[in-house]
Design a protein around this motif. Structure first.
Motif, short mmCIF file in Angstrom:
data_model
loop_
_atom_site.label_atom_id
_atom_site.label_comp_id
_atom_site.label_asym_id
_atom_site.label_seq_id
_atom_site.Cartn_x
_atom_site.Cartn_y
_atom_site.Cartn_z
N UNK A 133 -15.79 3.24 -30.68
CA UNK A 133 -16.14 4.46 -29.96
C UNK A 133 -17.52 4.32 -29.32
N UNK A 134 -18.46 3.77 -30.07
CA UNK A 134 -19.81 3.57 -29.54
C UNK A 134 -19.78 2.67 -28.32
N UNK A 135 -19.09 1.51 -28.43
CA UNK A 135 -19.05 0.57 -27.31
C UNK A 135 -18.37 1.17 -26.09
N UNK A 136 -17.27 1.90 -26.31
CA UNK A 136 -16.54 2.49 -25.19
C UNK A 136 -17.36 3.57 -24.50
N UNK A 137 -18.10 4.38 -25.26
CA UNK A 137 -18.93 5.43 -24.68
C UNK A 137 -20.11 4.85 -23.91
N UNK A 138 -20.70 3.80 -24.44
CA UNK A 138 -21.82 3.17 -23.73
C UNK A 138 -21.34 2.58 -22.41
N UNK A 139 -20.15 1.98 -22.42
CA UNK A 139 -19.60 1.45 -21.17
C UNK A 139 -19.29 2.57 -20.19
N UNK A 140 -18.74 3.67 -20.68
CA UNK A 140 -18.43 4.80 -19.80
C UNK A 140 -19.70 5.41 -19.20
N UNK A 141 -20.79 5.36 -19.96
CA UNK A 141 -22.04 5.95 -19.47
C UNK A 141 -22.63 5.18 -18.30
N UNK A 142 -22.15 3.95 -18.06
CA UNK A 142 -22.64 3.16 -16.93
C UNK A 142 -21.78 3.36 -15.67
N UNK A 143 -20.71 4.13 -15.80
CA UNK A 143 -19.82 4.33 -14.66
C UNK A 143 -20.44 5.33 -13.66
N UNK A 144 -19.91 5.31 -12.44
CA UNK A 144 -20.44 6.18 -11.38
C UNK A 144 -20.27 7.66 -11.72
N UNK A 145 -19.16 8.00 -12.37
CA UNK A 145 -18.94 9.42 -12.67
C UNK A 145 -20.01 9.95 -13.62
N UNK A 146 -20.48 9.10 -14.54
CA UNK A 146 -21.52 9.54 -15.46
C UNK A 146 -22.84 9.79 -14.72
N UNK A 147 -23.15 8.93 -13.76
CA UNK A 147 -24.38 9.13 -12.99
C UNK A 147 -24.28 10.42 -12.16
N UNK A 148 -23.09 10.67 -11.61
CA UNK A 148 -22.90 11.88 -10.81
C UNK A 148 -23.05 13.13 -11.69
N UNK A 149 -22.50 13.08 -12.87
CA UNK A 149 -22.57 14.24 -13.78
C UNK A 149 -24.00 14.50 -14.21
#
Length: 338
Positions: free
Chosen positions: A224-240
């Protein structure tokens, strides 16, 4: 979605067929004569010949394989050389107790592991993250039987907080007899309102379930930690984040759902691994599950029972993996196009 499900069903059927064929081959390669085990070492040559005919061992190997496959489809998994009962009946009696134990362990792992993974991702590289990662590594690396023995000695023997062994207090069979419907004691007690047995079962379930839960909790938290950290680098996370959402909101409201897809994929494998690990825990806590049946089958070189246990575990893994695939497709539509 329909095409995706049909493709997954075909793959699952292929895996089950492969496991059955491999199990049959290994069963025939195991040293020893099943006819001697079934009829006894003092059986006469005539009795051994009759036993081989009854068990189908006098036919060519390919005929034996075909008969074995067709028998499995009909629900005939052979006769146990140890119990002299139908293997499918023995497994249907013992398997629910193992599912109860492993299911409780996996439930603990999901309830504890996902929040711990979210917390570690939120405070990445901080003290909380470090503590969770160390705890996860300990849970994954410490042998399950060592955890079981430690928990039994500390909480049951020395402190007396929880029962030492068994599924529930055997004295309740006399005062509060349980009606069986699913052969899963906690479920049957809940369905019938048998609160004394339900309470006793839950108390007896705590220690072995916690021992089982250690490994999957560590794996789920780390994934869960690894998947969330990877998701946080995606464009949608920066937009949010640019829209004003806090880091915690981005993690829990937007990143957690796609991050759960690899976690769900891992759960089927972890469940199968925990089911095998449960054999040791069942022996330590005298839990009446598939582990005891498998141990007796191995000691007595009971090939049909050993094959039945192997197929039951493989079938359980395939079904769970199929359910996880369906859940992944529901959570993340991108999965359907793979």
């Amino acid at each position: 979605m329909v095409v995706y499900l049909l493709r997954r069903l075909a793959q699952a059927a292929f895996v089950v067929a492969g496991v059955v064929v491999l199990t049959f081959v290994v069963m025939r390669l195991v040293p020893g004569d099943p006819a001697v085990t079934y009829a006894g070492p003092r059986a006469s040559p005539e009795e051994l010949a009759r036993t081989r005919a009854e068990l189908g061992l006098d036919s060519p190997l390919l005929i034996q394989l075909w008969d074995y496959l067709t028998s499995l489809v009909r629900g005939d998994w052979g006769i146990s050389l140890h119990t002299r009962q139908e293997v499918v009946g023995d497994i249907s009696t013992a398997f629910p107790a193992s599912l109860e134990l492993v299911g409780a362990g996996i439930l603990i792992a999901v309830v504890a592991g996902i929040p711990l993974g979210v917390l570690a991702a939120r405070y990445k590289s901080g003290p909380a993250d470090g503590s969770i990662r160390i705890g996860s590594m300990l849970g994954v690396s410490v042998p399950v039987f060592l955890l079981a023995l430690f928990a039994q000695n500390l909480f049951a023997t020395q402190l007396g907080w929880l029962p030492v062994a068994g599924e529930y207090d055997p004295g309740l069979d006399r005062t509060s007899p349980l009606s069986l419907y699913t052969n899963i004691t906690a479920v049957d007690a809940l369905l019938t309102g048998n609160w004394p047995i339900l309470g006793s079962t839950l108390a007896h379930l705590v220690l072995p379930a916690l021992a089982i839960a250690a490994y999957p909790t560590g794996v789920v938290a780390q994934m869960t930690r690894a998947a969330l950290i990877e998701e946080s680098t995606q464009n949608h996370a920066r937009l949010e984040r640019a829209l004003g959402f806090t880091r915690w909101q981005v993690l829990t409201r937007f990143s957690l759902r796609p991050a759960l897809s690899p976690v769900l994929a891992l759960l089927a494998l972890v469940f199968a691994f925990s089911l095998v690990n449960a054999f040791l825990v069942e022996a330590i806590f005298n839990w009446p599950g598939l582990g005891r049946y498998a141990a007796d089958a191995i000691r007595s070189s009971d090939a049909p029972a050993i094959a039945g246990v192997t197929i039951a575990i493989a079938f359980t893994y395939v079904v769970l993996n199929l359910l996880v695939d369906i859940a992944q497709a529901a959570i993340d539509p991108r999965v359907r196009i793979r």
